[in-house]
Design an enzyme around this catalytic site. Structure first.
Site, PDB file in Angstrom:
ATOM      1  N   LYS A  14      33.965  96.619  36.356  1.00 19.96           N
ATOM      2  CA  LYS A  14      34.791  95.467  36.764  1.00 19.96           C
ATOM      3  C   LYS A  14      34.832  95.338  38.283  1.00 19.96           C
ATOM      4  CE  LYS A  14      38.539  96.884  34.543  1.00 19.96           C
ATOM      5  NZ  LYS A  14      38.151  98.115  33.833  1.00 19.96           N
ATOM      6  N   ARG A  89      46.588  94.711  30.926  1.00 21.37           N
ATOM      7  CA  ARG A  89      46.172  95.863  30.141  1.00 21.37           C
ATOM      8  C   ARG A  89      47.032  96.042  28.904  1.00 21.37           C
ATOM      9  NH1 ARG A  89      43.661  98.716  34.703  1.00 21.37           N
ATOM     10  NH2 ARG A  89      42.518 100.509  33.970  1.00 21.37           N
ATOM     11  N   ARG A 128      30.942 109.099  38.882  1.00 19.20           N
ATOM     12  CA  ARG A 128      31.820 108.513  39.902  1.00 19.20           C
ATOM     13  C   ARG A 128      32.756 109.567  40.480  1.00 19.20           C
ATOM     14  NH1 ARG A 128      35.548 103.450  38.295  1.00 19.20           N
ATOM     15  NH2 ARG A 128      37.069 104.957  37.615  1.00 19.20           N
ATOM     16  N   ARG A 134      38.440 110.853  42.558  1.00 18.85           N
ATOM     17  CA  ARG A 134      39.689 110.353  41.980  1.00 18.85           C
ATOM     18  C   ARG A 134      40.206 111.329  40.934  1.00 18.85           C
ATOM     19  NH1 ARG A 134      39.202 104.138  40.132  1.00 18.85           N
ATOM     20  NH2 ARG A 134      40.593 104.905  38.522  1.00 18.85           N
ATOM     21  N   ARG A 145      42.815 108.011  29.625  1.00 15.39           N
ATOM     22  CA  ARG A 145      42.663 106.594  29.997  1.00 15.39           C
ATOM     23  C   ARG A 145      41.898 105.823  28.927  1.00 15.39           C
ATOM     24  NH1 ARG A 145      39.884 107.562  35.264  1.00 15.39           N
ATOM     25  NH2 ARG A 145      39.369 105.357  35.261  1.00 15.39           N
TER      26      ARG A 145
HETATM   27  P1  ADP Z   1      39.670 101.878  35.788  1.00 23.12           P
HETATM   28  O1  ADP Z   1      39.169 100.475  35.840  1.00 23.12           O
HETATM   29  O2  ADP Z   1      38.629 102.866  36.154  1.00 23.12           O
HETATM   30  O3  ADP Z   1      40.392 102.180  34.536  1.00 23.12           O
HETATM   31  P2  ADP Z   1      41.789 101.158  37.598  1.00 23.12           P
HETATM   32  O4  ADP Z   1      41.494 101.374  39.019  1.00 23.12           O
HETATM   33  O5  ADP Z   1      41.756  99.775  37.092  1.00 23.12           O
HETATM   34  O6  ADP Z   1      40.786 102.108  36.841  1.00 23.12           O
HETATM   35  O7  ADP Z   1      43.223 101.756  37.213  1.00 23.12           O
HETATM   36  C1  ADP Z   1      43.573 103.083  37.519  1.00 23.12           C
HETATM   37  C2  ADP Z   1      44.925 103.433  36.905  1.00 23.12           C
HETATM   38  O8  ADP Z   1      45.961 102.586  37.449  1.00 23.12           O
HETATM   39  C3  ADP Z   1      45.036 103.245  35.397  1.00 23.12           C
HETATM   40  O9  ADP Z   1      44.528 104.343  34.668  1.00 23.12           O
HETATM   41  C4  ADP Z   1      46.559 103.082  35.242  1.00 23.12           C
HETATM   42  O10 ADP Z   1      47.222 104.317  35.342  1.00 23.12           O
HETATM   43  C5  ADP Z   1      46.939 102.275  36.459  1.00 23.12           C
HETATM   44  N1  ADP Z   1      46.889 100.811  36.174  1.00 23.12           N
HETATM   45  C6  ADP Z   1      46.014  99.923  36.716  1.00 23.12           C
HETATM   46  N2  ADP Z   1      46.230  98.697  36.247  1.00 23.12           N
HETATM   47  C7  ADP Z   1      47.257  98.788  35.354  1.00 23.12           C
HETATM   48  C8  ADP Z   1      47.932  97.885  34.515  1.00 23.12           C
HETATM   49  N3  ADP Z   1      47.587  96.588  34.472  1.00 23.12           N
HETATM   50  N4  ADP Z   1      48.942  98.337  33.738  1.00 23.12           N
HETATM   51  C9  ADP Z   1      49.299  99.625  33.766  1.00 23.12           C
HETATM   52  N5  ADP Z   1      48.690 100.549  34.525  1.00 23.12           N
HETATM   53  C10 ADP Z   1      47.687 100.154  35.320  1.00 23.12           C
END
Ligand code: ADP
Length: 189
Positions: A14, A89, A128, A134, A145
Site C-alpha cells: 500500500k 481497518r 522489510r 520495525r 497483525r
Molecule cells: P502495515 O500496512 O504494514 O500493516 P501500518 O503502517 O499500516 O502497517 O500500521 C502499523 C500499525 O499501526 C498497525 O499494526 C496498527 O497497530 C496501527 N494502525 C494503523 N492503522 C490503523 C487503523 N486504521 N486502526 C487501528 N490501528 C491502526
C-alpha cells in the site's frame, strides 16, 4: 474530489503504490500507520498511548484512530482528494469515515484492494524487518497483525462491495504492472 481507499493486508504494498498514486493524481496521502509512527517518534500524548499497542501488533482503538484521521482531513481543506492507506481497518472505521465525509459533502470514490496471499506477505515483511527494524515486523508480532487483518479488517471488503465501490488488483508482480492495473481502475472513476 477523488477519495480513494487503498486496501490490503500488512505488507501488500500500500505504501509503495500510494507514493506513486499521490504523484499521478495530486492527492493527499493519509497513512494511519505513518501518522502513529510520527506521534511515537515525537513522543506526543497520542504516541505514548498507542506505542505498546502497535508494538504488539494489535489494532489501535477505533475512537483514537478515527479522531486522528478526521484531524488530518481537516488539516487539508485545499486537497483535490485523499488516498487512505491503512484506514479503515474495521467496519466501525469505515462507517465513521462515510459519516465524516458526508458531513463535508464528500464521499469515497472507490476502494482498490491489493490481493496478496499470506505466504508472500510473511516473506516480504521478514525482508522489510531487516531494513526497517520495525518492532511490529518481528515474526510473532506480524502473526498478530495478520490475525487482526483476517478477524477484523477483512470485513471492510463486503462493506464497500455492498456499496458497489470495490475493485481488486493482483498485488503480486512488478511494482509497475500493479501500478498500471490500479490506474486503469482509477481512470474510470
Ligand atoms: P502495515 O500496512 O504494514 O500493516 P501500518 O503502517 O499500516 O502497517 O500500521 C502499523 C500499525 O499501526 C498497525 O499494526 C496498527 O497497530 C496501527 N494502525 C494503523 N492503522 C490503523 C487503523 N486504521 N486502526 C487501528 N490501528 C491502526
Amino acid at each position: 474530489m477523488l477519495n480513494l481507499v487503498l486496501f490490503g493486508p500488512p505488507g501488500a504494498g500500500k505504501g509503495t503504490q500510494s507514493e506513486r498514486l499521490i504523484e499521478k493524481y495530486q492527492l493527499v496521502h493519509i497513512s494511519t500507520g505513518d501518522l502513529f509512527r510520527a506521534h511515537i517518534k515525537d513522543q506526543t500524548n497520542l504516541g505514548q498511548q498507542v506505542s505498546q499497542i502497535i508494538a504488539d501488533g494489535n489494532l489501535v482503538p477505533d475512537s483514537i484512530t478515527i479522531a486522528m484521521l478526521e484531524e488530518e482531513i481537516k488539516k487539508n481543506p485545499q486537497a483535490k482528494g485523499f488516498i487512505f492507506d491503512g484506514f479503515p481497518r474495521t467496519v466501525a472505521q469505515a462507517e465513521a469515515l462515510d459519516t465524516f465525509l458526508a458531513s463535508i459533502s464528500e464521499k469515497i470514490t472507490g476502494v482498490v484492494a491489493l490481493d496478496v496471499n499470506e505466504e508472500e506477505l510473511t516473506q516480504r515483511i521478514a525482508k522489510r524487518q531487516e531494513i526497517s527494524g520495525r518492532a511490529d515486523d518481528a515474526a510473532d508480532k506480524l502473526k498478530k497483525r495478520i490475525e487482526e487483518y483476517f478477524s477484523k479488517t477483512i470485513h471492510v471488503l463486503p462493506y464497500y462491495e455492498a456499496q458497489g465501490k470495490l475493485a481488486k488488483v493482483n498485488g503480486i508482480g512488478e511494482i509497475e504492472t500493479i501500478f498500471n492495473d490500479l490506474t486503469a481502475i482509477i481512470d474510470q472513476y
